[in-house]
Motif scaffolding. Structure first.
Motif, short mmCIF file in Angstrom:
data_model
loop_
_atom_site.label_atom_id
_atom_site.label_comp_id
_atom_site.label_asym_id
_atom_site.label_seq_id
_atom_site.Cartn_x
_atom_site.Cartn_y
_atom_site.Cartn_z
N ILE A 135 0.83 -1.21 0.00
CA ILE A 135 0.00 0.00 0.00
C ILE A 135 0.86 1.26 0.00
O ILE A 135 0.50 2.26 -0.64
N TYR A 181 -3.46 -3.49 -9.78
CA TYR A 181 -4.10 -4.54 -8.97
C TYR A 181 -4.73 -5.67 -9.78
O TYR A 181 -4.88 -6.78 -9.28
N CYS A 217 -10.05 -1.21 -2.73
CA CYS A 217 -8.78 -0.91 -2.07
C CYS A 217 -9.01 0.04 -0.90
O CYS A 217 -8.47 -0.16 0.20
N VAL A 270 -8.16 -0.91 3.06
CA VAL A 270 -7.21 -0.12 3.83
C VAL A 270 -7.82 0.35 5.14
O VAL A 270 -7.16 0.37 6.18
N LEU A 272 -6.28 6.88 0.79
CA LEU A 272 -5.78 5.57 1.23
C LEU A 272 -4.87 5.67 2.44
O LEU A 272 -4.40 4.64 2.94
#
Length: 540
Positions: free
Chosen positions: A127, A151, A313, A317, A485
């Motif tokens: 990440i 991804y 995603c 996270v 993120l």
């Protein structure tokens, strides 16, 4: 999967693509190699058995090569020239598969310095590396597409998944010669992330002899077969036997578990040569139709997959989804929520499932266990409305839409493409597209739903304020999707930092979002505790 998609007019139907990949896998072998093998000499040796269409290398508990020949006869020739290993203190089970090992007999067949082969990646980047990569993009739209490219399953990874299914079919074929093992779920629906599990089902409906016409002459023959009290009992029996064969005779298959009393009986194991965690079920046809539907939606508009990958995603996270079963949102539920949101745009980005059903032809007709699973498979029959919204705008609107959604009384239904009153009291109700009496999000509890809502509100706030709209002065400062993120999203330090910036005028919807945040924090109730946790603790 779609990085190699053809132009719109050449898009292949789901089953056409699956059959092409399955036939491709039947012509392929998986070979364990020394890491310093000389690729040129290796391929020259194999080409004695026939033309090689494709070859690539990867690492998983060693170095492996996937080799695709031009036809099955080449594979048969290769197997004829492959010997059974000799052992001194152990005994081998002489079960021949297309999983082989290559031994080098001469020093010249290996490189003494560096490997002559290039191994392709099979996992995503971390990440932190992803945040750095996205921070260098020039727009939020580019960030979303870049995340998807990073991804999504590669072409080679998809080939490997079909090959593992084909190898498993070779084991099952000892009992059911005409069976097919098909991948479903993330491996084929276009939303699979590198490293995701491999879900498969043993398809016995392909076995010939069903629904044959009555012959003339007054006589007909039938196979004598064992009878079971129910279809579930038959499934459990079949999976028990296949699971035992995988455990005893399947090279590279370890940690085999037969979970036969689950709602959907399955065999779970690790396939070490590929690195995949595998689940095998039997005749799971509804799941296959769900995979086809997601594939169709993802291929209709390029923005769909970019949004789904990015939101998955974002959810992972911040601990909204998890690889462990529990009260969290699942990737499937989140994907359906994205589809529903895109159906609700004006003009819509995606058609409703009812509309896809109305466009279906006679060959698309499908009823499974009394449920109508019919929808069009021909892309050329689907005419989309002209929605030209940017991904940045759609992302903003997604967070606002679900930040204000009346989850307490409304359900999500992609068949109708509109909100409906909830038929029961689950905190989140997402109707199963093909089994309308089922709620696919029944596992989600009130705390997790509130965390989702709070994070949607916080992310909408960040995007609206301009906090994450432009590249940082340093050039690689996290911004846009990269900033969403970060663990600091929703944390007190992040809120303090935002106050220093000049804010843009907020829309009426954003004002209501901010007001709801202030109200919930002032209340100090137990229900707001989940929101505080997402704002003050580091996400998993």
């Amino acid at each position: 999967m779609f990085s190699l998609l053809e132009s719109k007019d050449e898009r292949k139907s789901f089953y056409t693509l699956q059959e092409e990949r399955r036939e491709q896998a039947e012509r392929s072998v998986l070979i364990s190699c020394p890491p310093t093998i000389n690729e040129k000499k290796f391929l020259k040796h194999l080409s004695r058995h026939g033309d090689i269409n494709n070859c690539f290398f990867y690492e998983s508990f060693g170095t492996y090569a996937v080799v695709e020949f031009s036809d099955k006869d080449c594979v048969a020739s290769l197997k004829d020239g492959t010997r059974i290993p000799s052992t001194q203190h152990e005994s081998t089970v002489p079960f021949k598969t297309r999983l082989l090992s290559v031994k080098t007999n001469h020093l010249g067949d290996q490189s003494k310095t560096q490997p002559s082969i290039q191994c392709l990646k099979q996992t995503t980047i971390g990440i932190n590396d992803l945040v750095q990569k996205l921070s260098k993009e020039d727009s939020i739209d580019q960030q979303l597409y870049s995340l998807m490219e990073e991804y999504q399953l590669t072409e080679e990874n998809i080939r490997l998944r079909f090959l593992v299914c084909s190898l498993l079919k070779d084991i099952a074929a000892a009992y059911f010669p005409e069976c097919i093992v098909r991948p479903f779920g993330s491996s084929v629906n276009g939303f699979g992330k590198l490293g995701c599990d491999l879900d498969m089902f043993l398809d016995l409906d392909t076995i010939s002899g069903r629904n044959l016409k009555q012959p003339g002459g007054g006589f007909s023959l039938e196979y004598q077969m064992k009878r079971m009290p129910s279809e579930r009992a038959a499934t459990q029996s079949v999976l028990s036997v296949i699971g035992e064969c995988v455990d005893q005779f399947g090279p590279g298959c370890v940690g085999v578990q037969k979970i036969l009393n689950a709602r959907c009986p399955l065999v779970r194991f690790s396939h070490q040569p590929s690195g995949f965690q595998c689940d095998l079920t039997a005749n799971n046809r509804v799941a296959m139709k769900s995979s086809e539907l997601l594939y169709l939606y993802g291929a209709l508009d390029g923005r769909v997959r970019a949004m789904v990958f990015s939101l998955r995603c974002w959810a992972r996270v911040h601990g909204l989804t998890s690889a462990i079963a529990g009260a969290w949102l699942t990737n499937f539920s989140l994907t359906v929520m994205v589809i529903f949101f895109l159906q609700r745009r004006s003009p819509s980005v995606l058609p409703t499932l009812d509309r896809l059903r109305d466009l279906a032809g006679p060959l698309d007709k499908c009823v499974i266990e009394g449920n109508d699973c019919t929808f069009v498979s021909d892309f050329s029959k689907i005419k989309l409305e002209k929605n030209t919204e940017t991904l940045e705008h759609l992302l903003q609107e997604f967070f606002e839409f679900y930040g204000n959604f009346a989850f307490s009384r409304l359900s999500i239904n992609i068949r109708k493409g509109k909100e409906q009153n909830k038929p029961e009291s689950s905190p989140l109700y997402i109707q199963n597209p093909f089994e309308p009496t089922l709620n696919v999000s029944k596992n989600v509890n009130a705390t997790q739903l509130e965390r989702f809502v709070k994070l949607c509100q916080e992310s909408a706030w960040l995007l609206q304020q301009g906090e994450v709209k432009g590249r940082g002065a340093a050039g690689d400062t996290p911004w846009g999707v990269a900033a969403l993120l970060l663990p600091s999203v929703g944390q007190a330090a992040g809120v303090a930092g935002r106050k220093k910036r000049k804010r843009e005028p907020a829309s009426e919807r954003i004002k209501s979002l901010l007001e709801s945040l202030k109200t919930s924090k002032a209340a100090g109730s137990a229900a707001s505790e989940g929101g505080k946790k997402s704002a003050s603790t580091k996400p998993r």
